[in-house]
Write an enzyme that holds these catalytic residues in place. Structure first.
Site, PDB file in Angstrom:
ATOM      1  N   GLU A  82      26.496 -15.065 -26.672  1.00  0.00           N
ATOM      2  CA  GLU A  82      26.270 -14.898 -28.109  1.00  0.00           C
ATOM      3  C   GLU A  82      25.982 -13.442 -28.470  1.00  0.00           C
ATOM      4  OE1 GLU A  82      26.913 -16.862 -30.432  1.00  0.00           O
ATOM      5  OE2 GLU A  82      27.199 -18.714 -29.315  1.00  0.00           O
ATOM      6  N   ASP A 110      26.467 -17.461 -39.307  1.00  0.00           N
ATOM      7  CA  ASP A 110      27.103 -16.161 -39.083  1.00  0.00           C
ATOM      8  C   ASP A 110      28.235 -16.013 -40.093  1.00  0.00           C
ATOM      9  OD1 ASP A 110      29.082 -17.866 -38.174  1.00  0.00           O
ATOM     10  OD2 ASP A 110      29.420 -16.803 -36.282  1.00  0.00           O
ATOM     11  N   TYR A 148      20.281 -16.203 -35.995  1.00  0.00           N
ATOM     12  CA  TYR A 148      21.565 -16.711 -35.510  1.00  0.00           C
ATOM     13  C   TYR A 148      21.524 -16.975 -34.000  1.00  0.00           C
ATOM     14  CZ  TYR A 148      26.261 -16.766 -33.696  1.00  0.00           C
ATOM     15  OH  TYR A 148      27.377 -17.127 -32.999  1.00  0.00           O
TER      16      TYR A 148
END
Length: 354
Positions: free
Chosen positions: A38, A139, A121
Protein backbone atom coordinates in the site's frame (compact mmCIF):
# COMPACT_ATOMS: atom_id res chain seq x y z
CA UNK A 1 -26.50 8.21 4.39
CA UNK A 2 -26.55 7.84 0.62
CA UNK A 3 -28.51 4.57 0.18
CA UNK A 4 -27.00 3.95 -3.23
CA UNK A 5 -23.74 2.92 -1.55
CA UNK A 6 -25.53 0.10 0.27
CA UNK A 7 -26.97 -1.12 -3.03
CA UNK A 8 -23.58 -1.49 -4.72
CA UNK A 9 -22.09 -3.83 -2.09
CA UNK A 10 -23.29 -7.24 -3.39
CA UNK A 11 -22.62 -6.35 -7.02
CA UNK A 12 -19.07 -5.22 -6.31
CA UNK A 13 -18.22 -8.25 -4.17
CA UNK A 14 -19.53 -10.64 -6.82
CA UNK A 15 -17.60 -8.79 -9.55
CA UNK A 16 -14.42 -8.78 -7.45
CA UNK A 17 -14.62 -12.55 -6.92
CA UNK A 18 -14.25 -13.10 -10.66
CA UNK A 19 -12.23 -10.08 -11.79
CA UNK A 20 -9.66 -9.32 -9.10
CA UNK A 21 -6.16 -9.10 -10.51
CA UNK A 22 -3.68 -11.66 -9.22
CA UNK A 23 -1.14 -9.68 -7.20
CA UNK A 24 1.63 -10.99 -4.93
CA UNK A 25 0.39 -9.13 -1.85
CA UNK A 26 -3.13 -10.44 -2.43
CA UNK A 27 -1.89 -14.00 -2.65
CA UNK A 28 -0.32 -13.61 0.78
CA UNK A 29 -2.29 -10.84 2.54
CA UNK A 30 -0.18 -10.87 5.70
CA UNK A 31 -0.09 -7.48 7.45
CA UNK A 32 3.53 -6.66 6.55
CA UNK A 33 2.98 -7.40 2.85
CA UNK A 34 -0.23 -5.36 2.78
CA UNK A 35 1.57 -2.46 4.44
CA UNK A 36 4.55 -2.52 2.06
CA UNK A 37 2.35 -2.80 -1.02
CA UNK A 38 0.00 0.00 0.00
CA UNK A 39 2.87 2.40 0.67
CA UNK A 40 4.47 1.49 -2.67
CA UNK A 41 1.17 1.94 -4.51
CA UNK A 42 0.93 5.55 -3.43
CA UNK A 43 1.84 7.57 -6.55
CA UNK A 44 2.84 4.39 -8.47
CA UNK A 45 0.98 2.06 -10.84
CA UNK A 46 0.33 -1.57 -9.88
CA UNK A 47 2.32 -3.02 -12.78
CA UNK A 48 5.36 -0.96 -11.83
CA UNK A 49 5.09 -1.92 -8.16
CA UNK A 50 5.16 -5.70 -8.67
CA UNK A 51 8.91 -5.93 -9.30
CA UNK A 52 9.78 -3.48 -6.54
CA UNK A 53 7.58 -5.37 -4.09
CA UNK A 54 9.22 -8.73 -4.84
CA UNK A 55 12.71 -7.25 -4.55
CA UNK A 56 11.88 -5.44 -1.31
CA UNK A 57 10.36 -8.37 0.57
CA UNK A 58 13.10 -10.69 -0.63
CA UNK A 59 15.72 -8.38 0.88
CA UNK A 60 13.63 -7.37 3.91
CA UNK A 61 11.19 -10.23 4.51
CA UNK A 62 9.74 -8.99 7.79
CA UNK A 63 9.35 -5.99 10.08
CA UNK A 64 12.49 -6.82 12.05
CA UNK A 65 14.60 -6.76 8.88
CA UNK A 66 13.05 -3.44 7.85
CA UNK A 67 13.68 -1.92 11.28
CA UNK A 68 17.36 -2.93 11.24
CA UNK A 69 18.16 -2.17 7.57
CA UNK A 70 21.07 0.11 6.72
CA UNK A 71 19.72 3.37 5.27
CA UNK A 72 21.68 3.15 2.01
CA UNK A 73 20.39 -0.39 1.45
CA UNK A 74 16.86 0.72 2.26
CA UNK A 75 16.97 3.65 -0.15
CA UNK A 76 18.58 1.51 -2.85
CA UNK A 77 15.68 -0.94 -2.62
CA UNK A 78 13.30 2.01 -3.04
CA UNK A 79 15.29 3.54 -5.91
CA UNK A 80 12.98 4.50 -8.76
CA UNK A 81 9.78 4.63 -6.69
CA UNK A 82 10.37 8.22 -5.60
CA UNK A 83 8.92 10.03 -2.57
CA UNK A 84 11.66 8.51 -0.44
CA UNK A 85 10.20 9.77 2.83
CA UNK A 86 7.64 6.99 2.44
CA UNK A 87 10.25 4.30 3.05
CA UNK A 88 12.01 6.33 5.73
CA UNK A 89 8.72 6.58 7.60
CA UNK A 90 8.19 2.86 7.13
CA UNK A 91 11.48 2.18 8.87
CA UNK A 92 10.60 4.56 11.72
CA UNK A 93 7.27 2.77 12.10
CA UNK A 94 8.98 -0.64 12.00
CA UNK A 95 11.30 0.39 14.82
CA UNK A 96 8.31 1.49 16.91
CA UNK A 97 6.52 -1.78 16.11
CA UNK A 98 9.55 -3.79 17.27
CA UNK A 99 9.71 -1.77 20.49
CA UNK A 100 6.03 -1.41 21.38
CA UNK A 101 4.16 -4.21 19.60
CA UNK A 102 6.53 -7.21 19.70
CA UNK A 103 7.28 -6.92 15.99
CA UNK A 104 3.69 -7.23 14.75
CA UNK A 105 1.57 -4.53 13.17
CA UNK A 106 -1.22 -3.75 15.65
CA UNK A 107 -4.60 -5.18 14.73
CA UNK A 108 -6.20 -1.89 15.72
CA UNK A 109 -7.16 0.92 13.34
CA UNK A 110 -6.51 3.71 15.85
CA UNK A 111 -3.11 2.34 16.84
CA UNK A 112 -2.12 2.00 13.19
CA UNK A 113 -2.89 5.69 12.72
CA UNK A 114 -0.29 6.58 15.35
CA UNK A 115 2.56 5.06 13.34
CA UNK A 116 4.74 7.31 11.13
CA UNK A 117 3.62 7.44 7.51
CA UNK A 118 0.30 5.67 8.11
CA UNK A 119 -2.76 7.80 7.47
CA UNK A 120 -6.45 6.92 7.29
CA UNK A 121 -6.13 5.25 3.89
CA UNK A 122 -3.19 2.97 4.75
CA UNK A 123 -4.58 2.20 8.20
CA UNK A 124 -7.89 1.25 6.65
CA UNK A 125 -6.23 -0.97 4.06
CA UNK A 126 -4.13 -2.85 6.62
CA UNK A 127 -6.99 -3.14 9.12
CA UNK A 128 -9.55 -4.39 6.60
CA UNK A 129 -7.43 -6.54 4.30
CA UNK A 130 -5.09 -8.11 6.85
CA UNK A 131 -7.32 -8.15 9.95
CA UNK A 132 -10.92 -8.08 8.61
CA UNK A 133 -11.67 -4.93 10.62
CA UNK A 134 -14.66 -3.16 8.99
CA UNK A 135 -13.19 0.26 8.22
CA UNK A 136 -13.21 1.90 4.78
CA UNK A 137 -10.44 3.22 2.59
CA UNK A 138 -10.81 6.43 0.63
CA UNK A 139 -8.25 7.09 -2.10
CA UNK A 140 -8.48 8.68 -5.53
CA UNK A 141 -10.00 5.58 -7.10
CA UNK A 142 -12.67 5.28 -4.41
CA UNK A 143 -13.52 8.98 -4.58
CA UNK A 144 -13.87 8.84 -8.36
CA UNK A 145 -16.14 5.78 -8.28
CA UNK A 146 -18.28 7.18 -5.46
CA UNK A 147 -18.76 10.62 -6.99
CA UNK A 148 -19.67 9.16 -10.39
CA UNK A 149 -22.13 6.70 -8.91
CA UNK A 150 -23.88 9.50 -7.02
CA UNK A 151 -23.34 12.14 -9.74
CA UNK A 152 -21.85 14.38 -7.05
CA UNK A 153 -20.06 17.60 -7.94
CA UNK A 154 -18.23 17.82 -4.60
CA UNK A 155 -14.59 18.89 -4.85
CA UNK A 156 -12.73 15.65 -4.07
CA UNK A 157 -9.58 17.50 -2.98
CA UNK A 158 -11.36 18.86 0.08
CA UNK A 159 -10.72 17.06 3.35
CA UNK A 160 -14.34 17.50 4.39
CA UNK A 161 -15.52 15.61 1.28
CA UNK A 162 -13.15 12.71 2.00
CA UNK A 163 -14.28 12.57 5.65
CA UNK A 164 -17.94 12.55 4.68
CA UNK A 165 -17.43 9.70 2.20
CA UNK A 166 -15.43 7.77 4.83
CA UNK A 167 -18.40 8.01 7.22
CA UNK A 168 -20.89 6.97 4.56
CA UNK A 169 -18.81 3.93 3.56
CA UNK A 170 -18.21 3.02 7.20
CA UNK A 171 -21.95 2.72 7.70
CA UNK A 172 -22.37 0.19 4.88
CA UNK A 173 -19.16 -1.84 5.28
CA UNK A 174 -19.92 -5.58 4.98
CA UNK A 175 -18.74 -7.00 8.29
CA UNK A 176 -17.86 -10.40 6.80
CA UNK A 177 -15.77 -9.09 3.84
CA UNK A 178 -14.49 -5.57 4.58
CA UNK A 179 -11.13 -6.10 2.87
CA UNK A 180 -12.68 -7.48 -0.29
CA UNK A 181 -15.19 -4.63 -0.44
CA UNK A 182 -12.46 -2.01 -0.09
CA UNK A 183 -10.37 -3.73 -2.73
CA UNK A 184 -13.37 -4.04 -5.06
CA UNK A 185 -13.87 -0.27 -4.99
CA UNK A 186 -10.17 0.38 -5.59
CA UNK A 187 -10.05 -2.27 -8.33
CA UNK A 188 -13.07 -0.84 -10.10
CA UNK A 189 -11.47 2.61 -10.07
CA UNK A 190 -8.14 1.28 -11.33
CA UNK A 191 -9.41 -0.96 -14.14
CA UNK A 192 -12.94 0.13 -15.16
CA UNK A 193 -13.85 3.56 -13.82
CA UNK A 194 -10.40 4.82 -14.80
CA UNK A 195 -8.85 8.21 -14.00
CA UNK A 196 -7.70 9.21 -17.49
CA UNK A 197 -9.85 8.74 -20.54
CA UNK A 198 -13.33 7.33 -20.96
CA UNK A 199 -14.29 4.65 -18.40
CA UNK A 200 -15.31 1.16 -19.53
CA UNK A 201 -18.94 1.45 -18.50
CA UNK A 202 -19.88 -1.67 -20.46
CA UNK A 203 -17.76 -3.68 -18.02
CA UNK A 204 -19.01 -2.00 -14.84
CA UNK A 205 -20.99 -4.20 -12.43
CA UNK A 206 -22.88 -1.19 -11.02
CA UNK A 207 -23.54 0.79 -14.20
CA UNK A 208 -27.29 0.26 -13.69
CA UNK A 209 -26.97 2.22 -10.44
CA UNK A 210 -24.58 4.88 -11.71
CA UNK A 211 -26.26 8.28 -11.82
CA UNK A 212 -23.42 9.89 -13.78
CA UNK A 213 -23.86 7.28 -16.51
CA UNK A 214 -27.61 7.79 -16.73
CA UNK A 215 -27.24 11.58 -16.67
CA UNK A 216 -24.42 11.40 -19.25
CA UNK A 217 -22.02 13.41 -17.08
CA UNK A 218 -19.34 10.77 -16.49
CA UNK A 219 -16.53 12.78 -18.07
CA UNK A 220 -17.42 15.81 -15.93
CA UNK A 221 -16.79 13.89 -12.71
CA UNK A 222 -15.13 13.83 -10.29
CA UNK A 223 -14.58 17.54 -9.71
CA UNK A 224 -11.21 18.86 -8.65
CA UNK A 225 -9.55 22.23 -9.19
CA UNK A 226 -6.87 22.57 -11.88
CA UNK A 227 -3.33 21.85 -10.75
CA UNK A 228 -1.04 24.76 -10.09
CA UNK A 229 1.61 25.32 -12.72
CA UNK A 230 4.91 23.73 -11.75
CA UNK A 231 7.99 25.85 -11.18
CA UNK A 232 10.73 25.22 -13.75
CA UNK A 233 14.38 25.02 -12.75
CA UNK A 234 17.43 24.69 -15.00
CA UNK A 235 20.35 22.54 -13.92
CA UNK A 236 23.66 21.26 -15.23
CA UNK A 237 24.45 17.65 -14.26
CA UNK A 238 28.06 16.50 -14.09
CA UNK A 239 29.30 12.95 -14.53
CA UNK A 240 32.86 13.58 -13.31
CA UNK A 241 35.26 10.68 -13.91
CA UNK A 242 38.59 10.38 -12.12
CA UNK A 243 40.78 7.27 -12.19
CA UNK A 244 37.84 5.02 -13.08
CA UNK A 245 35.59 6.40 -10.36
CA UNK A 246 32.70 8.85 -10.47
CA UNK A 247 31.67 11.67 -8.13
CA UNK A 248 28.41 11.55 -6.18
CA UNK A 249 27.29 13.68 -3.27
CA UNK A 250 24.55 13.63 -0.67
CA UNK A 251 21.81 16.22 -0.84
CA UNK A 252 20.81 18.35 2.13
CA UNK A 253 18.83 16.70 4.92
CA UNK A 254 15.75 18.80 4.18
CA UNK A 255 13.97 19.79 0.98
CA UNK A 256 13.57 18.06 -2.37
CA UNK A 257 15.20 14.59 -2.50
CA UNK A 258 16.38 15.15 1.08
CA UNK A 259 19.38 13.09 2.14
CA UNK A 260 19.68 11.18 -1.14
CA UNK A 261 22.78 10.70 -3.27
CA UNK A 262 23.01 12.65 -6.51
CA UNK A 263 25.37 13.51 -9.32
CA UNK A 264 27.00 16.89 -8.65
CA UNK A 265 25.70 19.82 -10.60
CA UNK A 266 25.20 23.53 -11.07
CA UNK A 267 21.89 25.31 -10.45
CA UNK A 268 21.70 26.71 -13.99
CA UNK A 269 22.40 25.51 -17.50
CA UNK A 270 25.95 26.33 -18.54
CA UNK A 271 27.73 25.90 -21.86
CA UNK A 272 31.01 24.09 -22.47
CA UNK A 273 33.14 27.22 -22.15
CA UNK A 274 31.68 28.35 -18.81
CA UNK A 275 31.76 24.84 -17.38
CA UNK A 276 35.37 24.34 -18.37
CA UNK A 277 36.36 27.60 -16.69
CA UNK A 278 34.46 26.81 -13.46
CA UNK A 279 36.04 23.37 -13.16
CA UNK A 280 39.53 24.66 -13.88
CA UNK A 281 39.03 27.46 -11.35
CA UNK A 282 38.21 24.72 -8.84
CA UNK A 283 41.57 23.09 -9.49
CA UNK A 284 40.55 20.23 -11.76
CA UNK A 285 42.76 19.18 -14.65
CA UNK A 286 40.36 18.63 -17.54
CA UNK A 287 41.15 15.89 -20.06
CA UNK A 288 37.84 15.94 -21.91
CA UNK A 289 34.31 17.30 -21.64
CA UNK A 290 31.50 15.71 -23.61
CA UNK A 291 27.86 16.78 -23.72
CA UNK A 292 25.62 13.83 -22.82
CA UNK A 293 22.33 15.40 -23.69
CA UNK A 294 19.37 17.17 -22.21
CA UNK A 295 16.71 15.68 -19.96
CA UNK A 296 13.59 16.72 -18.09
CA UNK A 297 12.27 15.36 -14.82
CA UNK A 298 8.90 16.24 -13.32
CA UNK A 299 8.36 16.34 -9.57
CA UNK A 300 4.99 17.17 -8.03
CA UNK A 301 5.63 20.93 -7.81
CA UNK A 302 8.77 21.52 -9.86
CA UNK A 303 10.33 20.53 -13.18
CA UNK A 304 14.04 20.11 -13.73
CA UNK A 305 15.30 20.98 -17.21
CA UNK A 306 18.82 19.56 -17.37
CA UNK A 307 21.87 19.38 -19.54
CA UNK A 308 24.56 16.84 -18.74
CA UNK A 309 28.30 16.61 -19.30
CA UNK A 310 30.75 13.74 -18.97
CA UNK A 311 33.91 15.28 -17.54
CA UNK A 312 37.17 13.30 -17.56
CA UNK A 313 39.74 14.75 -15.21
CA UNK A 314 43.36 13.88 -14.58
CA UNK A 315 43.65 15.59 -11.23
CA UNK A 316 41.20 16.34 -8.44
CA UNK A 317 42.61 18.30 -5.48
CA UNK A 318 41.55 17.04 -2.07
CA UNK A 319 40.26 20.53 -1.37
CA UNK A 320 37.84 20.28 -4.30
CA UNK A 321 36.49 16.93 -3.09
CA UNK A 322 36.06 18.27 0.45
CA UNK A 323 34.56 21.61 -0.56
CA UNK A 324 31.96 19.89 -2.73
CA UNK A 325 31.35 16.97 -0.31
CA UNK A 326 32.10 14.43 -3.05
CA UNK A 327 32.37 10.67 -2.71
CA UNK A 328 34.19 8.79 -5.46
CA UNK A 329 32.66 5.42 -6.36
CA UNK A 330 33.10 2.87 -9.11
CA UNK A 331 30.33 1.86 -11.50
CA UNK A 332 29.44 -1.33 -9.64
CA UNK A 333 29.00 0.42 -6.31
CA UNK A 334 26.96 3.17 -7.92
CA UNK A 335 24.68 0.51 -9.37
CA UNK A 336 24.35 -1.64 -6.26
CA UNK A 337 25.01 0.40 -3.12
CA UNK A 338 23.89 3.98 -3.61
CA UNK A 339 20.35 5.12 -4.39
CA UNK A 340 20.27 7.84 -7.03
CA UNK A 341 16.83 9.29 -7.79
CA UNK A 342 15.25 8.63 -11.17
CA UNK A 343 15.80 12.31 -12.01
CA UNK A 344 19.34 11.25 -12.95
CA UNK A 345 18.37 8.14 -14.92
CA UNK A 346 19.23 9.71 -18.29
CA UNK A 347 22.82 10.18 -17.16
CA UNK A 348 23.15 6.93 -15.23
CA UNK A 349 22.01 5.04 -18.35
CA UNK A 350 24.73 6.82 -20.32
CA UNK A 351 27.28 5.56 -17.80
CA UNK A 352 26.07 1.99 -18.31
CA UNK A 353 26.71 2.22 -22.02
CA UNK A 354 30.22 3.64 -22.11
Amino acid sequence: MNNIYKEIVPYLLDWFDYNARILPWREQPIPYFVWVSEIMLQQTRVEAVKGYFDRFITALPDIKALAEADEDKLLKLWEGLGYYNRVRNMQKAAQIIMKDYDGALPADYDKLLLLPGIGTYTAGAIASIAYDIPVPVVDGNVLRVAKRITASYDDITKGSVKKELWKELYDIMPKDRPGDFNQSLMELGATVCIPNGKPFCDKCPVVHLCRAFHQDVIMQLPVKPPKKERKQEERTILLIEYQGKYAIKKRAAKGLLAGLWELPGIDEKVDYKKLSKELKDGGLTIEAIKSIGEAKHIFSHVEWHMIGYHVKTGQVPAEYTKANSLLWVNRKDMETLYALPSAFSRYISYLRNI
